[in-house]
Design a protein around this motif. Structure first.
Motif, PDB file in Angstrom:
ATOM      1  N   TRP A   1      16.833 -89.896  65.336  1.00  0.00           N
ATOM      2  CA  TRP A   1      17.119 -88.654  66.185  1.00  0.00           C
ATOM      3  C   TRP A   1      18.561 -88.797  66.798  1.00  0.00           C
ATOM      4  CZ3 TRP A   1      18.098 -89.888  71.206  1.00  0.00           C
ATOM      5  CH2 TRP A   1      17.477 -90.983  71.789  1.00  0.00           C
ATOM      6  N   LEU A   2      18.965 -90.131  67.295  1.00  0.00           N
ATOM      7  CA  LEU A   2      20.115 -90.280  67.655  1.00  0.00           C
ATOM      8  C   LEU A   2      21.344 -90.019  66.540  1.00  0.00           C
ATOM      9  CD1 LEU A   2      21.857 -91.311  70.147  1.00  0.00           C
ATOM     10  CD2 LEU A   2      21.531 -93.631  69.428  1.00  0.00           C
ATOM     11  N   GLN A   3      20.922 -90.479  65.328  1.00  0.00           N
ATOM     12  CA  GLN A   3      22.095 -90.260  64.479  1.00  0.00           C
ATOM     13  C   GLN A   3      22.353 -88.819  64.089  1.00  0.00           C
ATOM     14  OE1 GLN A   3      21.165 -92.124  60.493  1.00  0.00           O
ATOM     15  NE2 GLN A   3      20.207 -93.940  61.635  1.00  0.00           N
ATOM     16  N   LEU A   4      21.279 -88.162  64.107  1.00  0.00           N
ATOM     17  CA  LEU A   4      21.272 -86.408  64.291  1.00  0.00           C
ATOM     18  C   LEU A   4      22.195 -85.856  65.260  1.00  0.00           C
ATOM     19  CD1 LEU A   4      17.739 -85.379  62.865  1.00  0.00           C
ATOM     20  CD2 LEU A   4      20.007 -85.334  61.485  1.00  0.00           C
ATOM     21  N   GLY A   5      21.860 -86.419  66.459  1.00  0.00           N
ATOM     22  CA  GLY A   5      22.703 -85.656  67.654  1.00  0.00           C
ATOM     23  C   GLY A   5      24.218 -86.530  67.671  1.00  0.00           C
ATOM     24  N   VAL A   6      24.576 -87.707  67.013  1.00  0.00           N
ATOM     25  CA  VAL A   6      25.883 -88.126  66.835  1.00  0.00           C
ATOM     26  C   VAL A   6      26.514 -87.123  65.943  1.00  0.00           C
ATOM     27  CG1 VAL A   6      27.290 -89.771  66.208  1.00  0.00           C
ATOM     28  CG2 VAL A   6      25.309 -90.239  67.784  1.00  0.00           C
ATOM     29  N   ALA A   7      25.850 -86.964  64.612  1.00  0.00           N
ATOM     30  CA  ALA A   7      26.606 -86.154  63.681  1.00  0.00           C
ATOM     31  C   ALA A   7      26.889 -84.834  64.166  1.00  0.00           C
ATOM     32  CB  ALA A   7      25.483 -86.114  62.511  1.00  0.00           C
ATOM     33  N   THR A   8      25.927 -84.185  65.031  1.00  0.00           N
ATOM     34  CA  THR A   8      26.237 -82.737  65.466  1.00  0.00           C
ATOM     35  C   THR A   8      27.273 -82.890  66.366  1.00  0.00           C
ATOM     36  OG1 THR A   8      23.879 -82.415  65.288  1.00  0.00           O
ATOM     37  CG2 THR A   8      24.977 -80.756  66.693  1.00  0.00           C
ATOM     38  N   LEU A   9      27.183 -83.941  67.242  1.00  0.00           N
ATOM     39  CA  LEU A   9      28.298 -84.075  68.526  1.00  0.00           C
ATOM     40  C   LEU A   9      29.612 -84.249  67.751  1.00  0.00           C
ATOM     41  CD1 LEU A   9      29.334 -84.902  71.457  1.00  0.00           C
ATOM     42  CD2 LEU A   9      28.901 -87.261  70.702  1.00  0.00           C
ATOM     43  N   LEU A  10      29.767 -84.856  66.504  1.00  0.00           N
ATOM     44  CA  LEU A  10      30.901 -85.184  65.804  1.00  0.00           C
ATOM     45  C   LEU A  10      31.658 -83.692  65.579  1.00  0.00           C
ATOM     46  CD1 LEU A  10      30.384 -88.164  63.532  1.00  0.00           C
ATOM     47  CD2 LEU A  10      31.409 -88.213  65.697  1.00  0.00           C
ATOM     48  N   GLY A  11      30.934 -82.845  65.268  1.00  0.00           N
ATOM     49  CA  GLY A  11      31.242 -81.378  64.836  1.00  0.00           C
ATOM     50  C   GLY A  11      32.335 -80.807  65.999  1.00  0.00           C
ATOM     51  N   LEU A  12      31.821 -81.016  67.241  1.00  0.00           N
ATOM     52  CA  LEU A  12      32.327 -80.613  68.506  1.00  0.00           C
ATOM     53  C   LEU A  12      33.562 -81.384  69.073  1.00  0.00           C
ATOM     54  CD1 LEU A  12      29.182 -79.676  70.350  1.00  0.00           C
ATOM     55  CD2 LEU A  12      30.592 -78.133  69.352  1.00  0.00           C
ATOM     56  N   GLU A  13      33.387 -82.594  68.673  1.00  0.00           N
ATOM     57  CA  GLU A  13      34.451 -83.536  69.055  1.00  0.00           C
ATOM     58  C   GLU A  13      35.633 -83.512  68.166  1.00  0.00           C
ATOM     59  OE1 GLU A  13      34.255 -88.191  70.079  1.00  0.00           O
ATOM     60  OE2 GLU A  13      33.833 -87.944  67.937  1.00  0.00           O
ATOM     61  N   TYR A  14      35.482 -83.295  66.872  1.00  0.00           N
ATOM     62  CA  TYR A  14      36.534 -83.018  65.976  1.00  0.00           C
ATOM     63  C   TYR A  14      37.430 -82.054  66.395  1.00  0.00           C
ATOM     64  CZ  TYR A  14      39.025 -81.906  61.787  1.00  0.00           C
ATOM     65  OH  TYR A  14      39.987 -81.476  60.613  1.00  0.00           O
TER      66      TYR A  14
END
Length: 159
Positions: free
Chosen positions: A90-103
């Protein structure tokens, strides 16, 4: 292996889907960083941006794009070390999603160097919807590519 992955990521960046910024490149870079470490993640990110921009076009945005992916790789490393990212799906999914915004945020912040604060505001506000698409795409693609890609990367690392 990194050359082949860079070629795949390049093609995935070039192929257009109906929604802009929806492609699994960020997820692939995250998975490579998780399994093969920061060096592999950074090389893949830089190669992908340089080679794909040969086709898509170089401009003042190329360096911010590379910088954004470098920050994304460092974010994955931080979560890996502090929160044992590999153990929590679940944390991996959250980080993957966050990376789209961070980018998108990092690309916009880098534009401050070129056009000061007004450039950041213009880039960030006009690109926010694209960042949402990027984050949503990451959330959808991550579960689809994680298992097959991680298996290949683990087998490759063992040989």
């Amino acid at each position: 292996m990194l050359g082949l992955l860079a070629a795949i990521c390049t093609v995935l960046r070039i192929i257009k889907v109906p929604l802009p910024n929806v492609q699994p490149v960020t997820d692939i870079i995250m998975i490579v960083t998780l399994i093969n470490g920061s060096g592999a993640g950074l090389v893949l990110a830089i190669l992908t941006m340089l080679v794909s921009n040969l086709y898509l076009g170089f401009g003042i945005w190329t360096v911010p794009q590379i910088a954004a992916y470098i920050v994304c790789v460092l974010t994955v490393l931080l979560f890996k070390k502090l929160f044992f990212l590999q153990k929590f799906w679940w944390l991996q999914l959250g980080v993957a999603t966050l990376l789209g915004l961070e980018y998108g945020l990092i690309v916009s912040l880098c534009m401050v160097v070129i056009g000061q604060a007004p450039a950041f505001i213009a880039y960030y506000t006009s690109g926010f919807l694209f960042d949402i698409y990027h984050a949503a795409g990451n959330l959808v693609f991550y579960p689809l590519i994680y298992w097959p890609l991680s298996k290949v990367l683990q087998n490759y690392a063992q040989e």
